[in-house]
Design a protein around this motif. Sequence first.
Motif, mmCIF file in Angstrom:
data_model
loop_
_atom_site.group_PDB
_atom_site.id
_atom_site.type_symbol
_atom_site.label_atom_id
_atom_site.label_comp_id
_atom_site.label_asym_id
_atom_site.label_seq_id
_atom_site.Cartn_x
_atom_site.Cartn_y
_atom_site.Cartn_z
ATOM 1 N N PRO A 83 0.751 -1.201 -0.057
ATOM 2 C CA PRO A 83 0.025 0.049 -0.056
ATOM 3 C C PRO A 83 0.908 1.087 -0.002
ATOM 4 O O PRO A 83 2.139 1.270 0.181
ATOM 5 N N PRO A 84 0.227 2.388 -0.345
ATOM 6 C CA PRO A 84 1.107 3.653 -0.556
ATOM 7 C C PRO A 84 2.022 4.034 0.562
ATOM 8 O O PRO A 84 2.978 4.413 0.786
ATOM 9 N N ARG A 85 1.349 3.761 1.793
ATOM 10 C CA ARG A 85 1.970 4.313 3.154
ATOM 11 C C ARG A 85 3.123 3.332 3.357
ATOM 12 O O ARG A 85 4.382 3.946 3.628
ATOM 13 N N ASP A 86 3.234 2.107 3.302
ATOM 14 C CA ASP A 86 4.308 1.149 3.334
ATOM 15 C C ASP A 86 5.272 1.528 2.253
ATOM 16 O O ASP A 86 6.283 1.449 2.680
ATOM 17 N N ARG A 88 5.854 4.314 0.735
ATOM 18 C CA ARG A 88 6.571 5.405 1.135
ATOM 19 C C ARG A 88 7.531 5.293 2.193
ATOM 20 O O ARG A 88 8.772 5.881 2.032
ATOM 21 N N ALA A 89 7.523 4.434 3.190
ATOM 22 C CA ALA A 89 8.479 4.029 3.991
ATOM 23 C C ALA A 89 9.640 3.562 3.661
ATOM 24 O O ALA A 89 10.677 3.803 3.939
ATOM 25 N N ARG A 91 10.620 3.666 0.429
ATOM 26 C CA ARG A 91 11.456 4.663 -0.375
ATOM 27 C C ARG A 91 12.938 4.919 0.178
ATOM 28 O O ARG A 91 13.883 5.505 -0.669
ATOM 29 N N HIS A 122 12.057 11.364 5.980
ATOM 30 C CA HIS A 122 12.198 10.074 6.334
ATOM 31 C C HIS A 122 12.881 9.926 7.680
ATOM 32 O O HIS A 122 12.634 8.764 8.583
#
Length: 381
Positions: A83-86, A88-89, A91, A122
Amino acid sequence: MTDIILEARDLHRRFVTGGGLLQRATTIHAVGGVSLRIRRGETFAIVGESGCGKSTLARLLLRLIEPSSGSVHYDGRDLTALPPRDMRALRAQMQFIFQDPFSSLNPRMTVDRIVGEPLRLHLGLSGAALRARVAGLLTRVGLRPEHADRYPHEFSGGQRQRICIARALASGPKLLVGDEPVSALDVSVQAQIVNLLEDLKADLGLTLVVIAHDLAVIRHMADRVAVMYLGEIVEMAATEDLFTAPRHPYTRALLRAIPIPAPGGRMSGPAPGGRMADAGGAEPAGAVLGGDIPSPAAPPPGCRFHTRCAHATALCATTPPPLAEVTPGTQVACHHWAALPPAADAALRVPARSPAAEARFALYRAASERSRTTTHRETAP
């Protein structure tokens, strides 16, 4: 911990253009069925003609664009299913270096904000800690801490690419993907940036994926090479194996296109004519690849290279060859690779360190040694 840090499985990407009221939609087959595995700590290169899908594949590997089908796995995790949240982390561990260092930097932001943005997002840094980390990153890539207050237009092309590298390093990545990171730079600056990447890889334990047109650069820095043609990988091998014993006709054509230094200081390129075999049954140095790469909107059936291959048969025109391991560590997609005539020595005489290449890459080595006692490697404007 597995030895494989990044894996692509049957990766496809199609783009649809047009399709308006009076226009038929066109499907562009940019990447078709690519599978590869990248080992932790290696430098993996992707080469091929313009338009063969290298840049699209690089973006798919980091999920900067979504695949039409297939999957990409980073450290065992399926990126395409996150999913987008995971995503993003994650990246923070995977960073991209773009080809044009000017267009990839926001002209309205200072270097401090450009490099500091990943640290804020981050790592949650701010204030004095953020400024100190930015200064350390700039010094690490050969710039000075006071450069943090300047804007991208105040720097040279090589310095802007160093800023891009500093930004990529800010989040502490394990994997760097460079889409022709030196092609927009002067020759002497190319050598500096290539060797900077090599130093960073050695010091930080990075894995590099590099796209490049300059095969001399690839032979200098890569551990393994994948050769792409019209969206597919046609050969993949260790660098020295690929340069000294290429097995696919397309790989041989790419190597024959490299100019060879000739007496008198002139560069001798491939001779015109394009003969594919001489009287002795070997492929001569003058044999060159003719014609243009077919349109990815209508790729040929069978082997996609058969329309330009002098060794093609009826089988090649109807049946796609699988990318199969032909010797340990070497994969080739060709029905007739074992029956090809031997390549003439002159055709593939591409020294690992030719005098010209040695001079280019020695430029930065000297600067690198001096940088141990100074604070920068390239003078700022």
